[in-house]
Design an enzyme around this catalytic site. Structure first.
Site, PDB file in Angstrom:
ATOM      1  N   GLU A 581       5.246   3.378  -4.040  1.00 60.47           N
ATOM      2  CA  GLU A 581       6.240   2.777  -4.947  1.00 60.47           C
ATOM      3  C   GLU A 581       5.961   3.181  -6.392  1.00 60.47           C
ATOM      4  O   GLU A 581       6.869   3.474  -7.148  1.00 60.47           O
ATOM      5  CB  GLU A 581       6.222   1.251  -4.833  1.00 60.47           C
ATOM      6  CG  GLU A 581       6.758   0.720  -3.518  1.00 60.47           C
ATOM      7  CD  GLU A 581       8.161   1.211  -3.210  1.00 60.47           C
ATOM      8  OE1 GLU A 581       9.007   1.216  -4.125  1.00 60.47           O
ATOM      9  OE2 GLU A 581       8.410   1.593  -2.057  1.00 60.47           O
ATOM     10  N   ASP A 637       4.576  10.579  -0.457  1.00 57.13           N
ATOM     11  CA  ASP A 637       3.683  10.253   0.669  1.00 57.13           C
ATOM     12  C   ASP A 637       2.297  10.850   0.444  1.00 57.13           C
ATOM     13  O   ASP A 637       1.282  10.164   0.577  1.00 57.13           O
ATOM     14  CB  ASP A 637       4.246  10.817   1.982  1.00 57.13           C
ATOM     15  CG  ASP A 637       5.380   9.964   2.551  1.00 57.13           C
ATOM     16  OD1 ASP A 637       5.553   8.827   2.075  1.00 57.13           O
ATOM     17  OD2 ASP A 637       6.074  10.447   3.455  1.00 57.13           O
TER      18      ASP A 637
END
Ligand SMILES: *[C@@H]1O[C@H](CO)[C@@H](O)[C@H](O)[C@H]1NC(C)=O
Ligand SMILES: *[C@@H]1O[C@H](CO)[C@@H](O)[C@H](O)[C@H]1NC(C)=O
Ligand SMILES: *[C@@H]1O[C@H](CO)[C@@H](O)[C@H](O)[C@H]1NC(C)=O
Ligand SMILES: *[C@@H]1O[C@H](CO)[C@@H](O)[C@H](O)[C@H]1NC(C)=O
Ligand SMILES: *[C@@H]1O[C@H](CO)[C@@H](O)[C@H](O)[C@H]1NC(C)=O
Ligand SMILES: CC(=O)N[C@H]1CO[C@H](CO)[C@@H](O)[C@@H]1O
Length: 731
Positions: A581, A637
């Site tokens: 995030e 990621d």
């Protein structure tokens, strides 16, 4: 004890000989050299001995101890059930962690369902809560939703009353058509049904993020999307027989309304044709234009926009110059033409179409046969298209073969009585200890990211300083729990909710009450993030205008987070989610021209490297996807894994007492990677080709193969899939 003794005597011996050295300064060189050599040797062996002892102390005396609590046991059971330990981790870590995912199901889906079960438990124990006056209505609503015998007993008559309010229906005889605009106003404002377009209040995605009315495409039955679908004719037949079934259930004669059903099908497929491909992008609110209601009226004249929107969004006061955000003007234009050219010629058929659609919108409040009819339709169409029916839950899309009644009722109660249930959910699932542990994890991740910025090779000094500032100023809300502690009684009285006499009437009253509350919320001083993040949801969100990041209580739950888990698990699962995030705040920098001051060449090189790294990994059978579309997510990621790992290592240095899961044969660092992968477990065959995220196999293998530490801790041989010759380090 032993180590301390040895250390003490060593110091003493050195001190004893020190004065001796001064006495013999005049002795010859040979003797001195020998003495010095002996002394060095002695000192060296003492140090060696000490190190060995210390080594033994750290790694045996207080090595990682197995966590044997029931939360750890549950997690262990999950890991054992979802993974396949006979697969070599360096070749196929996805199968190692998620090989049996078809048996256990995606952990996100399982958690979404578990959160519903938590709400259900709350709703089924009304006596255990201290409620404000009016809040019992939430429990009463749930009970009447669950009281199927009362709903069956009422049969179709409550719905027939709704039809009367809409001017009746030709199959019942007394049919006095209302003006089309009047019907549409009623549907939107009183029944929450949007047959031709959707209208809702939402902040704009650009500064100053004001909430405005947005006009979007309608939610049509997706099944008629592709004419080139091989089983199209059969799908149409199924749909037709579903519509005939509805007529029967409503007490009409299906043989007399065959044309109505065919016509409804025609409207549906026409509107489907107008839908622009790439709805996905629109769903994310990226493409829209601001137009005044007046302009809209000229583009799509079939609809009386001002009066329909005014009725739906009262008490907001609208005027022809009010600007709305339109997601697809072309769609509205074609839709308007369709209404004027075709639909108005067959007002009775149009009425049937509206009623069929309304049945679907109100089906949770109707006799179970209506829902059964639709469920059976979805299942048959799923078989014909090969696309299983999906449901959207907590912001994620899942395949859901069964949808029990309690789940429908929980979802509706959540939607209608959100303020009350949010408070109770947080009280029940998010104890202060969970809150503080989650805060601590987040702070570690954020601080690590701040210091990690220095190692990002393509960032220039100024961009780095700006990024550091933004991270430092970021606020975070966990839970969000202050909401639960300071409930706003005004929102919870539900004065406007009328319970009974039929469940359908209760339901409609709740639809209206909720709409009124949403509008009131937007008329208050701006506080959008509170409304966007549902505490039982699983999606973390970042509010740009407030610079606030919110992690819902529903996400910070097992198997992703628990204060009693081994730290490796929390850092690998929840920690990597948090880091991802944070990285997304800086997505803009990676886009072309997003950071002119950066070392663009190094950045492009790292991006290309990552793209190649992913492209070189085998993707699951039968999935096709576009690496350049997933690049931003892939970057986040891979970066998230690196940052979470760094944060975990920092923690290891500062604190002792690591725990592991018993019988799993994984060291703490290995456990970190295992729990990282667990978050990603999902059946790869359910991958949507439009998804901006990579298939789950690559979401595991991409970041792991970019991590040198993974190779080290799993001792991957050279040439193994997850030990590639070079790595990228974008973040
Ligand atoms: C686990 O992996 C092995 C090796 O790939 C395979 O033969 C076996 O069928 C798998 N077991 C399960 C239960 O999927
Ligand atoms: C899971 O099930 C799907 C069909 O639903 C199948 O295509 C897929 O290969 C299965 N995956 C595994 C890992 O067994
Ligand atoms: C269901 O509703 C009926 C009629 O209102 C009522 O008599 C009955 O007690 C209810 N059943 C339950 C389980 O609440
Ligand atoms: C709805 O109202 C608008 C504006 O008054 C009008 O132009 C339009 O013809 C009406 N639509 C229909 C289908 O009657
Ligand atoms: C992949 O997506 C990019 C950008 O969305 C597009 O330019 C490219 O043509 C696509 N490639 C393929 C093979 O579809
Ligand atoms: C799918 C479809 O019929 N689209 C039409 C919408 O209207 C424009 C003209 O306004 C046509 O060009 C499109 O073909």
């Amino acid at each position: 004890m032993w180590t301390e003794q040895a250390s003490g005597s060593g110091t003493r011996r050195r001190r004893e000989r020190s004065p001796e050295e001064e006495l013999h300064t005049t002795q010859d060189g040979w003797w001195q050299m020998t003495l010095r050599a002996l002394r060095t040797l002695l000192l060296f062996s003492i140090i060696l001995g000490l190190s060995l002892l210390l080594w033994g102390y750290v790694f045996q005396g207080c090595g990682p101890s197995p966590c044997k609590t029931s939360v750890c046991q549950d997690l262990l059971d999950l890991y054992l059930a979802s993974g396949n330990t006979s697969v070599a981790p360096c070749t196929d870590f996805f199968s190692f962690a998620c090989g049996n995912i078809n048996r256990t199901g995606s952990p996100f889906q399982a958690l979404a369902e578990e959160n519903k079960r938590r709400v259900r438990r709350i709703l089924e124990t009304p006596g255990s809560w201290r409620l404000a006056p009016g809040e019992e209505k939430a429990f009463e609503f749930y009970n009447s939703c669950m009281n199927m015998s009362a709903i069956e007993a009422a049969g179709a008559s409550p719905f027939r009353q709704v039809i009367e309010e809409l001017g009746g229906w030709s199959i019942f005889g007394n049919w006095t058509p209302l003006d089309f605009n009047q019907t549409l106003s009623l549907l939107m404002s009183q029944y929450g049904h949007f047959p031709f377009f959707r209208a809702y209040l939402k902040p704009l995605p650009t500064p100053p993020y004001l909430p405005v009315i947005q006009i979007d495409q309608p939610e049509l039955d997706v099944l008629l999307k592709q004419k080139q679908e091989p089983n199209y004719a059969q799908i149409l037949r199924e749909y037709l027989s579903y519509l005939n079934r509805l007529v029967t259930l409503l007490g009409g004669d299906p043989t007399k309304v065959g044309n109505d059903a065919s016509y409804s099908l025609f409207i549906n497929s026409q509107l489907n044709q107008f839908l622009r491909p790439g709805e996905q992008q629109q769903a994310q609110g990226k493409v829209f234009e601001m137009v005044t209601i007046d302009q809209l009226q000229r583009v799509a004249p079939a609809i009386d926009w001002l009066s329909c929107l005014q009725a739906t969004f009262a008490p907001m006061s609208l005027s022809p110059s009010y600007r709305v955000a339109v997601h697809d003007l072309e769609y509205l234009k074609n839709m308007s033409q369709l209404i004027e050219k075709d639909l108005m010629k067959h007002r009775d058929f149009l009425q049937s179409h509206i009623i069929f659609g309304l049945v679907k919108t109100l089906s949770p409040a109707l006799d179970s046969q209506f829902q059964e009819a639709h469920r059976s339709l979805s299942q048959k169409v799923g078989e014909l298209t090969g696309r299983p029916p999906m449901v959207r839950t907590a912001g994620e899309e899942f395949f859901q073969p069964v949808h029990p009644r309690w789940m429908t009722c929980v979802e509706k109660t959540e939607a209608f009585f959100e303020p009350t249930l949010a408070t109770l959910f947080i009280k029940e699932t998010f104890k202060p200890s969970t809150h503080s542990a989650a805060m601590e994890l987040f702070t570690t991740i954020k601080d690590t990211f701040i210091s990690h910025l220095h190692t990002v090779p393509w960032m220039d000094r100024e961009t780095r300083a700006e990024a550091q500032d933004r991270l430092t100023q970021l606020q975070v809300k966990m839970g969000p729990s202050e909401w639960a502690l300071k409930p706003d009684p005004a929102r919870q009285e539900y004065d406007d909710v009328q319970l009974g006499p039929s469940f359908l009437q209760t339901f409609l009253s709740c639809v209206r009450s909720r709409q009124a509350r949403v509008i009131q919320g937007f008329l208050q001083p701006f506080s959008s993030h509170r409304w966007q993040v549902l505490p039982w949801g699983l999606k973390a969100s970042y509010s740009i205008p407030d610079h606030v990041m919110v992690f819902p209580a529903g996400l910070l739950q097992p198997p992703f987070f628990h204060p009693g888990y081994p730290r490796a698990v929390n850092f690998g699962a929840a920690g990597s989610i948090m880091a991802r995030e944070l990285l997304h705040i800086f997505d803009q920098l990676l886009l072309p021209g997003g950071c002119p001051a950066c070392d663009t060449r190094a950045l492009q090189k790292a991006l290309l490297c990552l793209e190649r790294l992913y492209a070189a990994l085998p993707s699951p059978k039968g999935t096709s996807f576009n690496v350049s579309r997933t690049l931003l997510e892939d970057a986040a990621d891979a970066g998230a894994l690196a940052i979470a790992l760094k944060a975990y290592k920092k923690r290891l240095v500062l604190f002792r007492g690591e725990t592991i899961l018993p019988n799993l044969d994984l060291s703490p660092r290995q456990l970190f990677f295992r729990s990282y992968a667990q978050v990603m477990c999902r059946d790869p065959s359910t991958q949507d080709p439009q998804d901006i995220r990579s298939p789950p196999t690559l979401r595991v293998h991409g970041p792991l193969s970019d991590s040198p530490a993974f190779t080290t801790h799993f001792r991957c041989p050279q040439g193994a899939l997850l030990n590639p010759p070079s790595r990228c380090q974008l973040w």
